[in-house]
Design a protein around this motif. Structure first.
Motif, PDB file in Angstrom:
ATOM      1  N   LEU A 127       0.830  -1.201   0.000  1.00 39.52           N
ATOM      2  CA  LEU A 127       0.000   0.000   0.000  1.00 39.52           C
ATOM      3  C   LEU A 127       0.866   1.253   0.000  1.00 39.52           C
ATOM      4  CD1 LEU A 127      -3.012  -0.779   2.353  1.00 39.52           C
ATOM      5  CD2 LEU A 127      -2.870  -0.845  -0.129  1.00 39.52           C
ATOM      6  N   GLY A 128       1.975   1.211   0.719  1.00 40.05           N
ATOM      7  CA  GLY A 128       2.886   2.364   0.738  1.00 40.05           C
ATOM      8  C   GLY A 128       3.365   2.683  -0.666  1.00 40.05           C
ATOM      9  N   LEU A 129       3.830   1.643  -1.371  1.00 45.86           N
ATOM     10  CA  LEU A 129       4.306   1.854  -2.745  1.00 45.86           C
ATOM     11  C   LEU A 129       3.188   2.385  -3.637  1.00 45.86           C
ATOM     12  CD1 LEU A 129       6.469  -1.329  -3.366  1.00 45.86           C
ATOM     13  CD2 LEU A 129       7.270   1.017  -3.610  1.00 45.86           C
ATOM     14  N   LEU A 130       1.996   1.810  -3.491  1.00 45.31           N
ATOM     15  CA  LEU A 130       0.898   2.202  -4.374  1.00 45.31           C
ATOM     16  C   LEU A 130       0.403   3.614  -4.052  1.00 45.31           C
ATOM     17  CD1 LEU A 130      -1.090  -1.132  -4.682  1.00 45.31           C
ATOM     18  CD2 LEU A 130       0.200   0.048  -6.456  1.00 45.31           C
ATOM     19  N   SER A 131       0.269   3.928  -2.768  1.00 51.07           N
ATOM     20  CA  SER A 131      -0.195   5.275  -2.418  1.00 51.07           C
ATOM     21  C   SER A 131       0.833   6.321  -2.835  1.00 51.07           C
ATOM     22  CB  SER A 131      -0.458   5.373  -0.918  1.00 51.07           C
ATOM     23  OG  SER A 131      -1.509   4.512  -0.559  1.00 51.07           O
ATOM     24  N   MET A 132       2.098   5.981  -2.695  1.00 48.37           N
ATOM     25  CA  MET A 132       3.143   6.918  -3.104  1.00 48.37           C
ATOM     26  C   MET A 132       3.083   7.160  -4.614  1.00 48.37           C
ATOM     27  SD  MET A 132       7.232   6.832  -2.415  1.00 48.37           S
ATOM     28  CE  MET A 132       7.708   5.414  -3.357  1.00 48.37           C
ATOM     29  N   SER A 133       3.002   6.071  -5.389  1.00 46.24           N
ATOM     30  CA  SER A 133       3.018   6.254  -6.839  1.00 46.24           C
ATOM     31  C   SER A 133       1.726   6.881  -7.344  1.00 46.24           C
ATOM     32  CB  SER A 133       3.312   4.923  -7.548  1.00 46.24           C
ATOM     33  OG  SER A 133       2.541   3.886  -7.006  1.00 46.24           O
ATOM     34  N   LEU A 134       0.611   6.569  -6.682  1.00 46.29           N
ATOM     35  CA  LEU A 134      -0.651   7.222  -7.049  1.00 46.29           C
ATOM     36  C   LEU A 134      -0.537   8.726  -6.809  1.00 46.29           C
ATOM     37  CD1 LEU A 134      -3.776   6.709  -7.791  1.00 46.29           C
ATOM     38  CD2 LEU A 134      -4.129   7.219  -5.400  1.00 46.29           C
ATOM     39  N   THR A 135       0.061   9.075  -5.681  1.00 42.16           N
ATOM     40  CA  THR A 135       0.237  10.501  -5.370  1.00 42.16           C
ATOM     41  C   THR A 135       1.076  11.178  -6.443  1.00 42.16           C
ATOM     42  OG1 THR A 135       0.108   9.948  -3.026  1.00 42.16           O
ATOM     43  CG2 THR A 135       0.988  12.107  -3.575  1.00 42.16           C
ATOM     44  N   LEU A 136       2.112  10.465  -6.910  1.00 43.46           N
ATOM     45  CA  LEU A 136       2.960  11.051  -7.963  1.00 43.46           C
ATOM     46  C   LEU A 136       2.133  11.364  -9.216  1.00 43.46           C
ATOM     47  CD1 LEU A 136       5.702  11.826  -9.123  1.00 43.46           C
ATOM     48  CD2 LEU A 136       6.057   9.437  -9.749  1.00 43.46           C
ATOM     49  N   THR A 137       1.304  10.417  -9.644  1.00 44.38           N
ATOM     50  CA  THR A 137       0.509  10.690 -10.848  1.00 44.38           C
ATOM     51  C   THR A 137      -0.493  11.804 -10.588  1.00 44.38           C
ATOM     52  OG1 THR A 137      -1.136   9.010 -10.294  1.00 44.38           O
ATOM     53  CG2 THR A 137       0.674   8.318 -11.698  1.00 44.38           C
ATOM     54  N   TYR A 138      -0.993  11.877  -9.360  1.00 42.60           N
ATOM     55  CA  TYR A 138      -1.958  12.937  -9.047  1.00 42.60           C
ATOM     56  C   TYR A 138      -1.280  14.302  -9.062  1.00 42.60           C
ATOM     57  CZ  TYR A 138      -5.544  15.703  -6.822  1.00 42.60           C
ATOM     58  OH  TYR A 138      -6.478  16.685  -6.563  1.00 42.60           O
ATOM     59  N   ILE A 139      -0.083  14.372  -8.510  1.00 39.76           N
ATOM     60  CA  ILE A 139       0.628  15.656  -8.496  1.00 39.76           C
ATOM     61  C   ILE A 139       0.892  16.115  -9.927  1.00 39.76           C
ATOM     62  CG2 ILE A 139       2.780  16.789  -7.864  1.00 39.76           C
ATOM     63  CD1 ILE A 139       3.016  14.900  -5.532  1.00 39.76           C
ATOM     64  N   VAL A 140       1.234  15.151 -10.780  1.00 41.04           N
ATOM     65  CA  VAL A 140       1.596  15.500 -12.147  1.00 41.04           C
ATOM     66  C   VAL A 140       0.365  15.863 -12.973  1.00 41.04           C
ATOM     67  CG1 VAL A 140       2.445  14.519 -14.306  1.00 41.04           C
ATOM     68  CG2 VAL A 140       3.732  14.195 -12.214  1.00 41.04           C
ATOM     69  N   SER A 141      -0.670  15.037 -12.921  1.00 40.02           N
ATOM     70  CA  SER A 141      -1.797  15.221 -13.837  1.00 40.02           C
ATOM     71  C   SER A 141      -3.044  15.753 -13.175  1.00 40.02           C
ATOM     72  CB  SER A 141      -2.129  13.895 -14.538  1.00 40.02           C
ATOM     73  OG  SER A 141      -1.046  13.501 -15.322  1.00 40.02           O
ATOM     74  N   ARG A 142      -3.054  15.884 -11.865  1.00 39.13           N
ATOM     75  CA  ARG A 142      -4.210  16.440 -11.149  1.00 39.13           C
ATOM     76  C   ARG A 142      -5.467  15.624 -11.348  1.00 39.13           C
ATOM     77  NH1 ARG A 142      -3.095  19.035  -6.857  1.00 39.13           N
ATOM     78  NH2 ARG A 142      -0.872  19.238  -7.146  1.00 39.13           N
ATOM     79  N   VAL A 143      -5.306  14.337 -11.579  1.00 39.52           N
ATOM     80  CA  VAL A 143      -6.493  13.501 -11.679  1.00 39.52           C
ATOM     81  C   VAL A 143      -6.215  12.207 -10.914  1.00 39.52           C
ATOM     82  CG1 VAL A 143      -5.710  12.663 -13.924  1.00 39.52           C
ATOM     83  CG2 VAL A 143      -8.049  12.280 -13.255  1.00 39.52           C
ATOM     84  N   PRO A 144      -7.148  11.821 -10.019  1.00 41.56           N
ATOM     85  CA  PRO A 144      -6.957  10.548  -9.322  1.00 41.56           C
ATOM     86  C   PRO A 144      -7.084   9.405 -10.318  1.00 41.56           C
ATOM     87  CG  PRO A 144      -9.073  11.538  -8.707  1.00 41.56           C
ATOM     88  CD  PRO A 144      -8.384  12.512  -9.600  1.00 41.56           C
TER      89      PRO A 144
END
Lengths: 396, 336, 239
Positions: free
Chosen positions: B18-35
């Protein structure tokens, strides 16, 4: 290989699906299209209606029957060679819980069906009672989500609703047997025995009527001043903040009503099918497909939504028909191609025609002359100067 | 015993995922502003890579082997990274450029999720077909795996501890530190932070914002792929395994605030522990009250949903937004 | 001398919303060219239009005789134009040094180091803050950092969008002084959009008055300052 198509069955099934999806998609469109609530957990509300019918409805019917018609039901059980050995007179008090358990449900269902065939009036009363209950619970859930819906940013709201839906359907619905019998599911009593052999047709007609009513309601909202205001608010957060309470109340009401509508659809779908299995209320069927229909047809446009529903449903029926032809050729279940195709259609629609087949009627956009006029009013006190500027003479 | 050691070890693996997934999800969100609603299915693709490795490398015959890791990790990273890159380049970026609303972008990621699950289903059908027809008796035993396989029987142990319990946290640690160094110590990493913070300014300075975003998506996908390799050691393989997992992943990201990679990792870890220990202690308490053995493992996402609700009500910007100095000093821990 | 920038009959705006109507102007090399006007009159939009950040419907823009109409911002930046937006002109999450490095992103590393130390000599107050995050800088220091960042690429024309907005009067005066120094010492042409019309017109050579997206006055800055009506009407100048 020739394909045999039973036209009557096909038409009836198509009508059923189109009606059911019209209700759900119109309610989604009210939320997402008009009020800007991105409901990614629509399947929760459809499931809620179905779960109420199976969970509360089954218990309630069995309870009422076992209390008010005790003798009749004992007689029915004793006539059944299998059940008479398993269920004794003392068990009658537990009938309500046995009927909501996947083990007892199968056997008792025969008895319940027989009972309602003998008492069709009671069936109609129970049907109405349970549907009203489903609608009420759907509305309550709408009230519950209207709290975050009016406060959270769109992305957070979408995440929250999707998470809530998956949690209720995929965790509790799948594994908590007392709810709707887990993945085994529960049969429902044949409440509408009054229709005789034509139960499915009867429920389909009920669904069509509901869809019509829903369409009229959605049209009324869309064309009301409140509806126009909601669209303005959806497009402009600043306006939303400044318009304040009135609009918040209208939005809350719309959320409640559309949630209730989804639950109504769920309840009727369950009664049409005659059973409820939690796995039938997944994200793909009742969140993704309604979104696809709305995007294909036209967001914030009710007639567009109906066209979107019809197109996607016809595609699905087409796939159902050609499936047997494809099955021997491809080494996998062709149904996945339908899913992949729908995913692609949504993305392509967003890319090529984001306004949908029938676009939303345009609202007035800002017009420079007006902005210019506002600025003049705001900044220039002297009437003479205003006149000069308007006429373009105010150059030195 | 108050704390169950085996539970703790299992939790380490799950929480790291979950740590890896939440971290990488956050990265895509920061970049593209879409969950990205397809993110947990990214991990599922990584999980399928493990099954394919077990098959192709013949691990199903030889039994537990490090091969499941040293082959699966790079393959999953690469494959899922490319999937994520494709999602960004041919779906999200063109749509965002056309000015599609955030709702539209979200539904597009939902569409991608449906497509990916469809493709996984097709792959599962294929694999079942291959395994079933195989003359190899051992391979035929794998026939149920594509839809409900536990692959933990093929992972090695270290001093009696399953490798995923150690490797999971290690992967999370290495990727967090590696990412931190990459972002702060390299010119490209700095440009990445710059482009994420202010793409317009970065563009005028000659930074290739598109390249930066593409690399971010690739890395985010890659990390999700790594998570998938560990995940399949703790969960049953299934094409739709991401559908319920996404609840926990979002919970981790929201607890972390969806704004910082570090806090995303912390959020995911916390959610992992909350779910596992929440279930464990609730079982004990309910068991004591009712006198029956109660198993609640399937309801762990209830705790995630609770965490999302509480977080959005109390601190919508996540743990990252809290004033930790004040909290620590209130607790009398300022010196520490 | 030939003008360094020629704007000819520009109609521009955002999407369908047109803001500028038939705007023309010429900027002489090494001038300080001031754009003034009431709020919402399109001053900032004009700067953005020059830098390729808006949609141009009609007209042309030439820099050093070369057409730059419709070019993307990073191409215009390469020709020697620097644009300093009013806000978000630095990376707040990055350190001061990282900001400067990003400004020199496209330069080879030895040249980058050389340029960075050059601008640090000019703005010595940044030297003490190199390792601090830019968000910890004061408003005035941020403007200085933004200026330093654009200087790294040795621009010929700098576009300033309200560099003194939200600054205390004393700081604002210092920033304006720095801008004059850029022209005097480095020979950079300046286009300045200023809220404080009086200060700006005092330091400017030429001026343009925009009202409602249309040019209301074009000429010497001093003349506009002393104009009997326009100053009081649009700029709130007292006689």
């Amino acid at each position: 290989m020739p394909i045999e198509i039973d036209v009557v069955t096909l038409a009836q099934s198509l009508a059923y699906f189109i009606a059911a999806y019209t209700i759900v998609t119109l309610s989604l469109n009210l939320e997402a299209g008009f009020t800007g609530v991105p409901n990614f957990g629509k399947h929760l509300f459809v499931a809620a209606g179905a779960f109420v019918v199976a969970s509360i409805g089954n218990r309630l019917s069995a309870y009422i029957v076992s209390v008010l018609y005790k003798d009749e039901i004992i007689k029915l059980i004793q006539e059944d060679p299998l059940l008479s050995r398993r269920i004794t007179e003392e068990d009658i008090g537990r009938l309500w819980s046995m009927y909501a358990d996947p083990l007892g449900n199968r056997d008792l269902d025969r008895i319940m069906d027989k009972f309602f065939a003998q008492n069709p009036e009671l069936g109609i009363i129970m049907f109405m009672l349970i549907v009203v209950l489903a609608v009420a619970i759907g509305g309550l859930m709408g009230l519950l989500i209207s709290y975050p819906a009016l406060r959270l940013r769109g992305e957070y709201l979408a995440i929250l609703l999707l998470a809530a839906a998956e949690m209720v359907v995929m965790a509790i619905g799948y594994y908590w047997k007392p709810l709707v019998g887990g993945t085994t599911g529960l049969f429902l009593p044949r409440y509408l025995a009054v229709f005789g052999q034509k139960v499915i047709l009867g429920v389909t007609i009920l669904l069509i009527l509901t869809a019509l009513a829903m369409y009229i309601y959605a049209q009324r909202i869309a064309n009301s001043p409140a509806g126009r205001m909601m669209r303005a608010v959806r497009d402009d957060e600043l306006a939303a903040a400044s318009l304040g309470k009135d609009i918040a109340r209208v939005r809350r009401d719309v959320i409640i009503i559309s949630s209730a509508m989804a639950a109504l659809a769920g309840a009727l779908i369950a009664i049409h099918t005659g059973s409820v299995v939690s796995t039938h209320y997944q994200r793909f069927s009742w969140t993704f497909i309604p979104w696809a229909m709305m995007i294909v047809g036209g967001v914030a446009n009710n007639s567009g939504v109906v066209i979107g529903v019809a197109l996607v449903m016809i595609l699905q029926k087409f796939v159902d028909i050609v499936k047997p032809l494809l099955a021997p050729i491809v080494p996998f279940d062709p149904v996945w191609l339908y899913q992949i195709g729908l995913g692609l259609i949504i993305i392509l629609m967003l890319y090529m025609r984001p306004q949908g087949i029938i676009p939303e009627k345009p609202s007035r956009t800002l017009n420079f002359e007006e902005v210019f006029e506002d600025i003049l009013e705001d900044k220039v006190e002297d009437e003479q100067a205003k006149k000069m500027i308007r006429e373009g003479r105010a150059t030195p | 015993m108050v704390v169950n050691v085996q539970l703790f070890l299992d939790t380490m693996a799950y929480a790291s995922v979950l740590g890896l997934l939440s971290m990488s999800l956050t990265l895509t969100y920061i970049v593209s502003r879409v969950p990205n609603f397809a993110h947990a299915t990214f991990a599922a693709i990584g999980s399928y890579m493990v099954l394919i490795i077990v098959w192709i490398m013949g691990i199903y015959k030889t039994g537990p082997s490090w091969g499941v890791y040293y082959a699966s990790l790079p393959v999953s990273f690469l494959v899922v990274g490319i999937v994520a890159l494709i999602q960004y380049l041919i779906v999200l970026r063109p749509l965002a450029k056309k000015g599609i609303s955030i709702d539209g972008l979200m539904i597009a990621t939902l569409g991608i999720d449906i497509i990916l699950v469809g493709l996984l289903n097709i792959s599962a059908d294929f694999l079942e077909d291959i395994f079933q027809r195989s003359p190899d008796k051992d391979l035929r035993k794998l026939v149920t795996y594509p839809r409900s396989g536990y692959l933990s029987s093929y992972e090695p142990t270290i001093m009696g501890i399953t490798a995923s319990s150690i490797l999971g946290p290690l992967l999370l640690l290495v990727s967090t530190i590696g990412f931190y160094l990459f972002l702060t110590r390299t010119k490209f990493g700095t440009a990445m932070r710059a482009a994420i913070e202010n793409p317009q300014l970065a563009e005028t300075l000659g930074i290739n914002v598109n390249l930066v975003y593409s690399v971010s998506w690739f890395i985010a996908g890659g990390l999700a792929g790594l998570a998938g390799v560990v995940m399949v050691m703790t969960t049953k393989l299934n094409p739709a395994m991401g559908w319920i997992l996404i609840v926990s992943v979002f919970a981790g990201s929201i607890v972390g605030g969806l704004g910082s990679l570090f806090w995303g990792a912390i959020g995911g870890l916390l959610i992992g522990f909350l779910e596992q220990f929440g279930v464990y202690y609730t079982q004990i308490i309910l068991g004591a009250l009712t006198g029956e053995t109660i198993s609640l493992g399937n309801y762990r996402q209830v705790f995630s949903l609770g965490a999302i609700v509480v977080m959005l009500l109390v601190a919508p910007q996540g743990l990252a937004s809290l004033n930790w100095h004040r909290i620590l000093s209130r607790l009398g821990l300022k010196r520490w | 001398m030939a003008p360094i920038l020629e704007v000819d009959g520009i109609d521009a705006g955002y999407g369908k919303l047109q803001i500028l109507f038939n705007v023309s102007m010429e900027v002489e090399p090494k001038d300080i060219f001031v754009i003034v006007g009431p709020n919402g009159s399109g001053k900032s939009t004009l700067l953005k239009t020059i830098f390729g950040l808006t949609k141009i419907y009609k007209g042309s823009i030439k820099f050093e005789g070369e057409e730059i109409t419709g070019k993307p911002p990073h191409d215009i930046a390469k020709t020697g134009v620097a644009y300093l937006p009013q806000t978000d002109n630095i990376f707040a999450q990055l350190t001061v040094m990282e900001n400067l490095k990003m400004a020199a992103y496209t330069l080879p590393s030895d040249l980058a180091e050389e340029r960075i130390s050059e601008v640090l000599d000019r703005f010595s107050l940044l030297k003490a803050r190199l390792k601090d995050k830019a968000m910890t800088l004061s408003g005035g220091q941020r403007q200085i950092l933004a200026m330093a960042m654009s200087l790294i690429r040795k621009p010929k024309l700098m576009l300033f969008d309200e560099p003194t907005a939200a600054l205390a009067p004393k700081l604002a005066a210092e920033i304006l002084k720095e801008i004059i120094k850029l022209r005097d010492e480095l020979g950079i042409t300046i286009i300045l959009v200023e809220q404080n019309a009086k200060k700006a017109l005092q330091m400017g050579d030429k001026a343009l008055l925009l009202v409602g997206g249309r040019v209301m006055y074009r000429g010497q800055a001093r003349e506009l300052l002393e104009h009997p009506e326009l100053g009081t009407l649009y700029l709130g100048l007292k006689k």
